[in-house]
Design a protein around this motif. Sequence first.
Motif, PDB file in Angstrom:
ATOM      1  N   THR A  83      28.635 -20.938 -12.922  1.00 34.77           N
ATOM      2  CA  THR A  83      29.300 -19.677 -13.256  1.00 34.77           C
ATOM      3  C   THR A  83      28.599 -18.494 -12.613  1.00 34.77           C
ATOM      4  O   THR A  83      29.245 -17.598 -12.049  1.00 34.77           O
ATOM      5  CB  THR A  83      29.339 -19.493 -14.785  1.00 34.77           C
ATOM      6  OG1 THR A  83      30.007 -20.609 -15.382  1.00 34.77           O
ATOM      7  CG2 THR A  83      30.069 -18.214 -15.150  1.00 34.77           C
ATOM      8  N   ARG A  86      29.193 -18.404  -8.820  1.00 31.35           N
ATOM      9  CA  ARG A  86      30.546 -17.981  -8.508  1.00 31.35           C
ATOM     10  C   ARG A  86      30.715 -16.476  -8.703  1.00 31.35           C
ATOM     11  O   ARG A  86      31.365 -15.795  -7.899  1.00 31.35           O
ATOM     12  CB  ARG A  86      31.536 -18.739  -9.395  1.00 31.35           C
ATOM     13  CG  ARG A  86      33.008 -18.500  -9.070  1.00 31.35           C
ATOM     14  CD  ARG A  86      33.368 -19.124  -7.743  1.00 31.35           C
ATOM     15  NE  ARG A  86      33.528 -18.140  -6.683  1.00 31.35           N
ATOM     16  CZ  ARG A  86      33.725 -18.455  -5.422  1.00 31.35           C
ATOM     17  NH1 ARG A  86      33.778 -19.714  -5.049  1.00 31.35           N
ATOM     18  NH2 ARG A  86      33.865 -17.520  -4.504  1.00 31.35           N
ATOM     19  N   GLU A  87      30.116 -15.932  -9.774  1.00 28.73           N
ATOM     20  CA  GLU A  87      30.194 -14.488 -10.021  1.00 28.73           C
ATOM     21  C   GLU A  87      29.514 -13.711  -8.890  1.00 28.73           C
ATOM     22  O   GLU A  87      30.020 -12.671  -8.454  1.00 28.73           O
ATOM     23  CB  GLU A  87      29.550 -14.156 -11.364  1.00 28.73           C
ATOM     24  CG  GLU A  87      30.366 -14.602 -12.571  1.00 28.73           C
ATOM     25  CD  GLU A  87      29.659 -14.319 -13.878  1.00 28.73           C
ATOM     26  OE1 GLU A  87      28.462 -13.932 -13.840  1.00 28.73           O
ATOM     27  OE2 GLU A  87      30.289 -14.481 -14.939  1.00 28.73           O
ATOM     28  N   GLY A 166      30.628 -24.406  -8.790  1.00 34.47           N
ATOM     29  CA  GLY A 166      30.743 -22.959  -8.630  1.00 34.47           C
ATOM     30  C   GLY A 166      31.015 -22.543  -7.202  1.00 34.47           C
ATOM     31  O   GLY A 166      31.754 -21.586  -6.955  1.00 34.47           O
ATOM     32  N   ALA A 172      35.185 -17.495 -11.300  1.00 36.87           N
ATOM     33  CA  ALA A 172      34.178 -17.786 -12.316  1.00 36.87           C
ATOM     34  C   ALA A 172      34.830 -18.324 -13.587  1.00 36.87           C
ATOM     35  O   ALA A 172      34.249 -19.159 -14.290  1.00 36.87           O
ATOM     36  CB  ALA A 172      33.372 -16.522 -12.624  1.00 36.87           C
ATOM     37  N   GLU A 173      36.036 -17.851 -13.889  1.00 37.46           N
ATOM     38  CA  GLU A 173      36.740 -18.332 -15.085  1.00 37.46           C
ATOM     39  C   GLU A 173      37.057 -19.814 -14.963  1.00 37.46           C
ATOM     40  O   GLU A 173      36.938 -20.567 -15.935  1.00 37.46           O
ATOM     41  CB  GLU A 173      38.031 -17.537 -15.304  1.00 37.46           C
ATOM     42  CG  GLU A 173      37.832 -16.091 -15.712  1.00 37.46           C
ATOM     43  CD  GLU A 173      37.425 -15.193 -14.557  1.00 37.46           C
ATOM     44  OE1 GLU A 173      37.517 -15.652 -13.386  1.00 37.46           O
ATOM     45  OE2 GLU A 173      37.002 -14.051 -14.806  1.00 37.46           O
ATOM     46  N   ASN A 176      33.846 -21.724 -15.477  1.00 37.20           N
ATOM     47  CA  ASN A 176      33.446 -21.694 -16.876  1.00 37.20           C
ATOM     48  C   ASN A 176      34.281 -22.663 -17.716  1.00 37.20           C
ATOM     49  O   ASN A 176      33.753 -23.403 -18.558  1.00 37.20           O
ATOM     50  CB  ASN A 176      33.577 -20.270 -17.416  1.00 37.20           C
ATOM     51  CG  ASN A 176      32.918 -20.101 -18.762  1.00 37.20           C
ATOM     52  OD1 ASN A 176      31.812 -20.587 -18.986  1.00 37.20           O
ATOM     53  ND2 ASN A 176      33.580 -19.427 -19.671  1.00 37.20           N
ATOM     54  N   SER A 179      33.445 -26.327 -16.672  1.00 38.86           N
ATOM     55  CA  SER A 179      32.105 -26.682 -17.127  1.00 38.86           C
ATOM     56  C   SER A 179      32.073 -26.899 -18.629  1.00 38.86           C
ATOM     57  O   SER A 179      31.426 -27.835 -19.127  1.00 38.86           O
ATOM     58  CB  SER A 179      31.109 -25.576 -16.738  1.00 38.86           C
ATOM     59  OG  SER A 179      31.050 -25.409 -15.340  1.00 38.86           O
TER      60      SER A 179
END
Length: 257
Positions: A83, A86-87, A166, A172-173, A176, A179
């Motif tokens: 996450t 990715r962010e 990621g 990111a969603e 998340n 995961s």
Amino acid sequence: MDVQTHSGNVFMNTATMAYRNLLKTVHNPDNFMDVIIQPTLFMLMFGYLFGGAIAGGAQAYLPTIVPGILIQTMLSVGTGSGTQIREDLDSGVFDRFKSLPMAHIAPLAGQLFADSLRLLIAAMTSLITGYLMGWRPAVGLGWVVAVGLLAIITGWALSWVFALMGLLAKSAEAVNSASLMTMLFLSFMSNAFVPLHSLTKPLQVIAHLNPVTYVITAIRQILATGSWTHEALLVLIVDVGIVGVFAPLAVWAYDRH
């Protein structure tokens, strides 16, 4: 630039990026959710709410629940790697890092090495919470430390898997959500919280195929016998294999960006 100087620069750049990621954790209270709050809350909730129904009491349930929560926490912390990466990719900060005179792999490696400290804090929180609830292992402190290190190594190895997720995901969603589903499936479809013989036959088959089952079994055997078992050695070998496979894949995916 000679090889030694280059290696030194890679190490220093990675350490700097690891420090940067640790600062982000310190300055963002939400990042402590899976490191401190979650293991404490789950240990208390499972122990006191379900201990009576499953084992006849919280005290009798602790030898089962402490290894289970420990590994579930390692999984939860490991998912944070994907996450966070990715962010950072979505925000464009990795592009800015690549324009700086640093080793290009340092941002990725820094994230993964910063996670090792987060895994250490999470493991200590899980074990200390269990101890405060009345859990008393039958082995010495050295074997408890060995169990914690095995859990941390396993969590760090799996963090490379989530890091690859990621790097390949579109948001990111998505990372998340995927995961979280993976963590819940691996945790609950194992022997983390209930004995395998209490499951239905189809669920027993799934649990026996679940690698988390073998990690938790190895930890329980160490805590019960005070010896390094074949299962623990197998877990360690598999951890090394996971890093050997997914670390190069994560670097390849990172280079694509």
